[in-house]
Design a protein around this motif. Structure first.
Motif, PDB file in Angstrom:
ATOM      1  N   PRO A 365      47.481 -15.740  11.152  1.00 54.96           N
ATOM      2  CA  PRO A 365      46.998 -16.828  12.013  1.00 54.96           C
ATOM      3  C   PRO A 365      48.054 -17.355  12.969  1.00 54.96           C
ATOM      4  O   PRO A 365      47.742 -17.684  14.120  1.00 54.96           O
ATOM      5  N   ALA A 366      49.289 -17.438  12.539  1.00 56.05           N
ATOM      6  CA  ALA A 366      50.344 -17.956  13.416  1.00 56.05           C
ATOM      7  C   ALA A 366      50.607 -17.001  14.575  1.00 56.05           C
ATOM      8  O   ALA A 366      50.794 -17.429  15.725  1.00 56.05           O
ATOM      9  N   VAL A 367      50.610 -15.726  14.290  1.00 54.89           N
ATOM     10  CA  VAL A 367      50.821 -14.722  15.342  1.00 54.89           C
ATOM     11  C   VAL A 367      49.658 -14.743  16.328  1.00 54.89           C
ATOM     12  O   VAL A 367      49.855 -14.689  17.549  1.00 54.89           O
ATOM     13  N   VAL A 368      48.436 -14.833  15.801  1.00 53.01           N
ATOM     14  CA  VAL A 368      47.248 -14.866  16.658  1.00 53.01           C
ATOM     15  C   VAL A 368      47.261 -16.109  17.540  1.00 53.01           C
ATOM     16  O   VAL A 368      46.919 -16.043  18.735  1.00 53.01           O
ATOM     17  N   ALA A 369      47.675 -17.234  16.984  1.00 48.91           N
ATOM     18  CA  ALA A 369      47.724 -18.472  17.772  1.00 48.91           C
ATOM     19  C   ALA A 369      48.670 -18.324  18.958  1.00 48.91           C
ATOM     20  O   ALA A 369      48.387 -18.799  20.065  1.00 48.91           O
ATOM     21  N   ARG A 370      49.792 -17.646  18.755  1.00 48.21           N
ATOM     22  CA  ARG A 370      50.744 -17.440  19.848  1.00 48.21           C
ATOM     23  C   ARG A 370      50.161 -16.500  20.901  1.00 48.21           C
ATOM     24  O   ARG A 370      50.293 -16.732  22.106  1.00 48.21           O
ATOM     25  N   ARG A 371      49.493 -15.450  20.447  1.00 46.55           N
ATOM     26  CA  ARG A 371      48.837 -14.541  21.405  1.00 46.55           C
ATOM     27  C   ARG A 371      47.808 -15.287  22.243  1.00 46.55           C
ATOM     28  O   ARG A 371      47.715 -15.091  23.458  1.00 46.55           O
ATOM     29  N   ARG A 372      47.021 -16.112  21.587  1.00 43.90           N
ATOM     30  CA  ARG A 372      45.975 -16.846  22.311  1.00 43.90           C
ATOM     31  C   ARG A 372      46.577 -17.818  23.319  1.00 43.90           C
ATOM     32  O   ARG A 372      46.047 -18.018  24.414  1.00 43.90           O
ATOM     33  N   GLU A 373      47.698 -18.415  22.972  1.00 44.70           N
ATOM     34  CA  GLU A 373      48.371 -19.338  23.892  1.00 44.70           C
ATOM     35  C   GLU A 373      48.840 -18.606  25.146  1.00 44.70           C
ATOM     36  O   GLU A 373      48.636 -19.077  26.277  1.00 44.70           O
ATOM     37  N   LEU A 374      49.430 -17.432  24.964  1.00 45.79           N
ATOM     38  CA  LEU A 374      49.896 -16.646  26.107  1.00 45.79           C
ATOM     39  C   LEU A 374      48.723 -16.142  26.943  1.00 45.79           C
ATOM     40  O   LEU A 374      48.782 -16.131  28.178  1.00 45.79           O
ATOM     41  N   ALA A 375      47.656 -15.719  26.265  1.00 44.80           N
ATOM     42  CA  ALA A 375      46.475 -15.223  26.981  1.00 44.80           C
ATOM     43  C   ALA A 375      45.837 -16.333  27.804  1.00 44.80           C
ATOM     44  O   ALA A 375      45.389 -16.107  28.941  1.00 44.80           O
ATOM     45  N   ALA A 376      45.782 -17.541  27.247  1.00 47.95           N
ATOM     46  CA  ALA A 376      45.190 -18.666  27.972  1.00 47.95           C
ATOM     47  C   ALA A 376      45.986 -19.004  29.222  1.00 47.95           C
ATOM     48  O   ALA A 376      45.419 -19.336  30.269  1.00 47.95           O
ATOM     49  N   ALA A 377      47.308 -18.910  29.131  1.00 46.85           N
ATOM     50  CA  ALA A 377      48.134 -19.175  30.310  1.00 46.85           C
ATOM     51  C   ALA A 377      47.852 -18.141  31.402  1.00 46.85           C
ATOM     52  O   ALA A 377      47.809 -18.480  32.595  1.00 46.85           O
ATOM     53  N   GLU A 378      47.673 -16.906  31.009  1.00 47.78           N
ATOM     54  CA  GLU A 378      47.345 -15.853  31.973  1.00 47.78           C
ATOM     55  C   GLU A 378      45.984 -16.117  32.614  1.00 47.78           C
ATOM     56  O   GLU A 378      45.811 -15.943  33.824  1.00 47.78           O
TER      57      GLU A 378
END
Length: 583
Positions: A365-378
């Motif tokens: 979950p922590a790794v996925v949360a970071r991916r989602r944060e980066l994807a949202a910025a994009e």
């Protein structure tokens, strides 16, 4: 044998192959027969007339008269895309069959179910059987292989040789048309057979359901889900997953569980909500590198014929690529390849649900949360950049401003059909569709689909507002004189917005892509300009009493759109031609 007095007579019971054929269509879920009729259809027309006299109209599909076969096919495709239920198209022997060619391409390549029926020239000429030849044209229209005209595009073709099993043939044809990947089927019936007596008890439509959805094997689920869970920067590429509306929220759940961005490549449906933070935009004939693909380490292709252009914007060579599709090998495309480590055949919605459950179990979950944060910025960066283009240049209406105005004028439930060709990317980026089933494309390459498909879509959902966004070239390809006559006769009004750039921009763009500094480019000599602009709304006004207007100034656009939509909601078709910068 040649005189009327001695010719064999029609069916003794009055129950003919034609009647059984029409009943079978209705039993198989066909609501409309979109028809362009000819000398091969007397049995069909007599069956309809008798049904009206007997008060049995409900036993047959409704007959919709179409002045052009291409429009008949487009309307049937639009209906099927909205409902998932194939409709019937009836055309005249081999001449009418050839006139459906472009839309047949769309049905095949877009994987849309439709049952096409054509009569065949009578096979007797001396009055041996009822329905024998009695017009000169029947010798001229007798060809060696009528079914061969369509065989390169159909999933199934057959000839009705007897009334004894006509319902079985119809139900089998519809079963094949509906089974994934869906597509067109073709039946022919000689006049003598269609006029002959048929047994009243035949095959049951309930015994011919479409093939049940296929799932991924458990080891495939584990392999793909593990790759997504362990990825650094996973990307999902899709084009037509949204054909199944229920698959869209399932894809949202999968991508949220994996933290994967979504790229729509040449989309023909709403595959992923445009406003979702994981949406990474759209890709068409982009002639530049795509960093989102190049930086991905895991790429899952979920239902796409052209996920990228190999010479321009493919993933990096080290990326792990997986292809899941109802048609994973594209065996109807002679040249096709995606360098993937796995190809799997499955129903897309079923596969996505399987993958979601397994990814949710495996991912950190922590790794996925970071991916989602980066994807949202994009996502925010991409959409902010596009939003800056949504302003006119003085009184000049840019395509981006036009689409933004349409977006603001309609609601989320409005069904939009897109066939703006070189402005396909503009429509995708600026329309911002979020509701599954609220956007349709042909899914293929033969122009003239949208305005005819709008008639079928409106018949499928009469209470829904339907809007077509088309280029001036594709508008004329669509045979508007036929379309708007039908729209008025059958109460199927829609709004057509035309990007009027004074010609066909697509061939010019293709030429520039190969010869950017060639003679055609230097002289602006492409043979595609409309030197004298046609009166595009005037065609619809003359043929179907449509509301029509041409707009050139940006200050007039929003009011014109409001007036056009009001006309449509009041029951009148409307065409708004919008002058955008010339090619």
């Amino acid at each position: 044998m040649g005189s009327d007095e001695t010719s064999p007579q029609t069916a003794a019971t009055g129950y003919t192959t034609s009647k059984a054929f029409l009943e079978a269509l209705a039993e198989g879920g066909v609501r409309y027969v979109f028809a362009n009729l000819g000398s091969d259809h007397p049995g069909i027309l007599e069956a309809y007339a008798q049904a009206r006299v007997e008060g049995r109209e409900h036993a047959f599909p409704e007959l919709v008269i179409c002045p052009h076969e291409s429009v008949a096919m487009a309307a049937a495709l639009g209906y099927a895309q909205v409902t998932g239920v194939p409709q019937a198209v009836m055309v005249h022997v081999e001449c009418g069959t050839q006139n459906i060619g472009g839309m047949l391409h769309n049905a095949a390549k877009g994987r849309i179910g439709v049952l096409m029926y054509a009569g065949a020239s009578p096979f007797t000429q001396e009055g041996e059987l009822f329905g024998s030849r009695n017009e000169f044209i029947q010798w001229i229209q007798d060809v060696h292989d009528q079914r061969g005209i369509v065989r390169g595009y159909t999933k199934y073709d057959n000839e009705i040789r007897t009334g004894a099993n006509v319902k079985q043939l119809v139900h089998r044809a519809l079963q094949i048309a509906r089974s994934a990947p869906a597509g067109p089927v073709y039946l022919v019936g000689p006049r003598e057979v269609m006029e002959s007596e048929a047994p009243t008890r035949q095959a049951d439509a309930a015994h011919f359901p479409p093939v049940a959805p296929a799932a991924l094997a458990p080891d495939v689920v584990d392999r793909v889900a593990s790759a997504l869970a362990e990825a650094r920067r996973p990307v999902v590429v899709t084009s037509y997953l949204g054909r199944d509306r229920e698959a869209v929220p399932a894809l949202v759940e999968l991508c949220e569980a994996a933290g994967a961005g979504v790229l729509e490549s040449v989309p023909s449906y709403v595959n992923f909500p445009a406003d979702h933070p994981l949406h990474w935009g759209f890709q068409w004939n982009d002639q530049h590198h795509n960093p989102l693909l190049e930086e991905a380490d895991v790429v899952l292709v979920l239902g796409s014929d052209v996920p990228w252009i190999p010479t321009k914007n493919r993933p990096n060579a080290e990326a792990r690529v997986f292809v899941v599709d109802e048609d994973p090998l594209k065996d109807q495309m002679p040249l096709w390849h995606v360098p993937a480590e796995l190809f799997a055949r499955a129903d897309l919605g079923t596969a996505v649900r399987q993958l979601h459950h397994r990814v949710a179990e495996l991912a950190d979950p922590a790794v996925v949360a970071r991916r989602r944060e980066l994807a949202a910025a994009e996502h925010e960066r991409l959409w902010a950049e596009r939003a800056r283009r949504e302003t006119p240049v003085g009184e000049t209406i840019t395509p981006e401003y036009l689409v933004a105005c349409v977006r603001d004028a309609i609601d989320d439930d409005t069904l939009v059909l897109t066939e703006a060709i070189t402005h396909y990317p503009t429509v995708s980026w600026h329309l911002h569709r979020t509701v599954p089933g609220s956007l349709l494309g042909s899914g293929a390459g033969s122009l003239g689909w949208a305005i005819g498909a709008a008639v079928g879509a409106k018949l499928a959902e009469p209470e829904r507002t339907v809007v077509s966004l088309v280029g001036d070239g594709s508008y004329l390809f669509g045979v508007p004189s036929s379309v708007f006559w039908m729209a008025r006769r059958y109460g199927a009004p829609s709004l057509t917005v035309v990007f009027d750039n004074k010609g066909w921009n697509a061939p010019k763009a293709s030429t520039l892509g190969v010869h950017p500094k060639g003679t055609a480019a230097q002289r602006d000599d492409f043979g595609v300009h409309f030197t004298d602009r046609p009166d595009l709304p005037g065609i619809a006004e003359a043929a179907g009493g449509a509301w029509g207007r041409t707009v050139e100034a940006a200050s007039e656009l929003k009011d014109a759109l409001a007036e056009a939509l009001a006309a449509v909601r009041a029951g009148r078709p409307a065409v708004l031609a919008v002058r955008v910068p010339e090619m």
